[in-house]
Design a protein around this motif. Structure first.
Motif: not given
Ligand SMILES: Cc1cc2nc3c(=O)[nH]c(=O)nc-3n(C[C@H](O)[C@H](O)[C@H](O)COP(=O)(O)OP(=O)(O)OC[C@H]3O[C@@H](n4cnc5c(N)ncnc54)[C@H](O)[C@@H]3O)c2cc1C
Length: 490
Positions: A79-83, A88-91, A144-146, A149-151, A160-162, A201-203, A209-211
């Motif tokens: 699965a990939r949200g906003s990447g 490297g979780g969404a690699l 900080s990526s709010q 980044c996707s929920i 987390g976050g500040a 467990a899922f969070v 564990l699924g999408i």
């Molecule tokens: C500039 C910057 C600042 C950041 N600051 C913070 C911060 O303050 N705190 C923090 O915690 N993180 C921070 N991050 C890290 C990142 O933004 C978070 O980990 C965020 O939750 C990733 O969301 P995403 O949508 O980009 O996920 P992705 O990178 O797309 O995926 C992350 C993981 O989630 C899985 N995934 C995605 N969507 C789903 C879904 N629907 N169901 C199941 N699995 C899924 C993917 O397989 C992957 O393992 C930061 C990143 C950057 C680049």
């Protein structure tokens, strides 16, 4: 897919691609190798792989269909949200399907009475707050990526976050999740379910564990008063002492963030945040709650920070945003002062911060690698930015050594190898340093209960892509990873 582009071929992936193309709407399946490269990495760019196929479903039913087809073909999916992930979780897998949630962006329901919002996984973190801001509500966890980044990614990473010092991480704000299980069923995990906390467990399970296809989050009420303070200290030790004194005084600020001189310089170069000149460390402390309580806490804070050479208090939302600007842009800003860098993420008990920061300084000098520290000081969550010049021979390797040694320090001090960015592919090799073989086997039992075939984001979190056929249990003797010299154990 463009009409001139042939679908991916191969005895397994070819028929699967054909099935995906006929099952999903036009434009939902990407097979063009050039377009697929958009998805070759997340925020951690030195791990790259092009997926065999990427799909952009619009509904939970389409996600379930894709997972079922992958299952029938025995093909892994990620699965990939906003990447924006930093581990490297969404690699993607080169032999697998990437399921991108960016078209699943609807806020489905807002229930102010029950303080809940139901959203699709591709909705950005900030969009949830924007949907309820006018009603005096917000969604508390604020990476900080709010803005991007996707929920769904937040749920997978337990982000987390500040403001998580006071309000807790994603896990504390998710009430329910509809998920597609790794064999393609749509089920709902609810906080209210009796029995085991499967939602818990899922969070944080990083897509293994699924999408998640629908997420019910808790909405918080905007506080009556907010006071944001920037305190500038001559050095990081003084800043660290102030953090301990604030917590020791029984104050739980909404946030306490710290930046050292190097990260201040980076932020200054990037966004001209005008932090006090000559600061060896700045603390950003945010107090919130009922107005009378915030005022009382602020008076105490002012006494505690009497050693600061400048104390700035935001007069309103614009000044508050100006104070946060440098901190929120710090990661990206470092790119201005260094050609390459590693964003590290570890946690130590708050009381160990001064010793760990001093040890990071020594590591930095020893290996001639600059380290900028910007971190959630209140909960001991370190984000050392390990800077190097990738054009200089050997510099990348030295940076990797420093980066790994910082994680060792975190473990030695009773902390963890990740505070909020997850394990992903990047830190899987450090897991045996924190956990015994029996611990890892127990985690595998949970994973196998959800995903017996190991198709959901394989190769992440665990140090080896173990199969569920290899029945986990109490291990006797040395773990194969340790035996092979690829891991250490404390
Ligand atoms: C500039 C910057 C600042 C950041 N600051 C913070 C911060 O303050 N705190 C923090 O915690 N993180 C921070 N991050 C890290 C990142 O933004 C978070 O980990 C965020 O939750 C990733 O969301 P995403 O949508 O980009 O996920 P992705 O990178 O797309 O995926 C992350 C993981 O989630 C899985 N995934 C995605 N969507 C789903 C879904 N629907 N169901 C199941 N699995 C899924 C993917 O397989 C992957 O393992 C930061 C990143 C950057 C680049």
């Amino acid at each position: 897919m463009t009409s001139s582009t042939p679908p991916a071929t191969g005895p397994v992936i070819g028929p699967l691609t054909a099935a995906l193309l006929s099952a999903l709407p036009a434009g939902a399946v990407i097979t063009d190798p050039v377009r697929l490269r958009t998805y070759e990495c997340d925020g951690l760019t030195y791990h790259r792989a092009t997926p065999a196929v990427a799909v952009l479903p619009e509904t939970a039913e389409q996600v379930a269909l894709v997972v079922r087809l992958c299952n029938e073909a025995g093909v892994p999916f990620v699965a990939r949200g906003s990447g924006t992930g930093l581990s490297g979780g969404a690699l993607p897998r080169e032999d697998g399907v990437l399921i991108v949630t960016s078209r699943m962006r609807r806020v489905l329901e807002i229930d102010l009475a029950d303080r809940r919002a139901v959203v699709e996984p591709g909705v950005t973190n900030l969009a949830i707050t924007e949907a309820v801001r006018e009603q005096g509500r917000y969604y508390a966890p604020d990476p900080s990526s709010q803005q991007v980044c996707s929920i769904g990614g937040n749920v997978a990473e337990n982000s987390g976050g500040a403001h998580c010092l006071k309000y807790g991480f994603t896990v504390n704000h998710v009430e329910a999740c509809e998920i597609v299980t790794p064999d393609g069923d749509l089920v709902t995990l609810d906080r209210m379910d009796p029995g085991y906390d499967l939602l818990g467990a899922f969070v944080g399970s990083e897509g293994t564990l699924g999408i998640a296809t629908k997420i019910t989050v808790r909405l918080s009420r905007a506080p009556e008063a907010v006071t944001t303070v920037l305190a500038a200290f001559e050095n990081i030790e003084q800043g660290g002492r102030a953090v301990s004194a604030i917590i020791g005084a029984g104050i739980v600020p909404a946030a306490i963030e710290m930046m050292d001189a190097l990260s201040i310089a980076a932020a200054e170069a990037a966004v001209a945040c005008a932090y006090p000149a000559g600061a060896g460390a700045v603390l950003i402390v945010e107090l919130d709650g009922p107005a009378a309580e915030v005022e009382r806490q602020f008076e105490r804070l002012r006494e505690i920070c009497s050693g600061a050479f400048e104390l700035r208090v935001a007069a309103g939302p614009a000044e508050r945003a100006a104070i946060w600007k440098g901190r929120k842009s710090a990661f990206a800003a470092v790119g201005r002062i260094s050609p390459a860098y590693i964003v590290q993420d570890g946690v130590v008990p708050r009381t160990s911060l001064p010793r760990v920061l001093a040890a990071i300084d020594r590591l930095s000098a020893e290996h001639d690698i600059r380290v900028a520290n910007v971190f959630h000081a209140g909960d001991g969550n370190l984000h050392p930015l390990v800077l190097f010049d990738d054009a200089e021979p050997g510099a990348g390797e030295r940076a990797e050594v420093v980066s790994g040694a910082i994680l060792d320090l975190c473990i030695e001090h009773g902390g963890s190898i990740t505070g909020e960015h997850g394990v992903g592919v990047d830190k899987a090799r450090y897991m045996p340093k924190m956990f015994s073989a029996a611990d890892l086997d127990t985690m595998q039992l949970v994973r196998c209960a959800f995903d017996p075939r190991g198709l959901s984001n394989p190769g992440k979190v665990f140090p080896t892509p173990r199969l569920c056929g290899e029945v986990p249990g109490v291990r006797r003797g040395v773990h194969p990873l340790v035996e092979s010299g690829r891991a250490e154990q404390f």
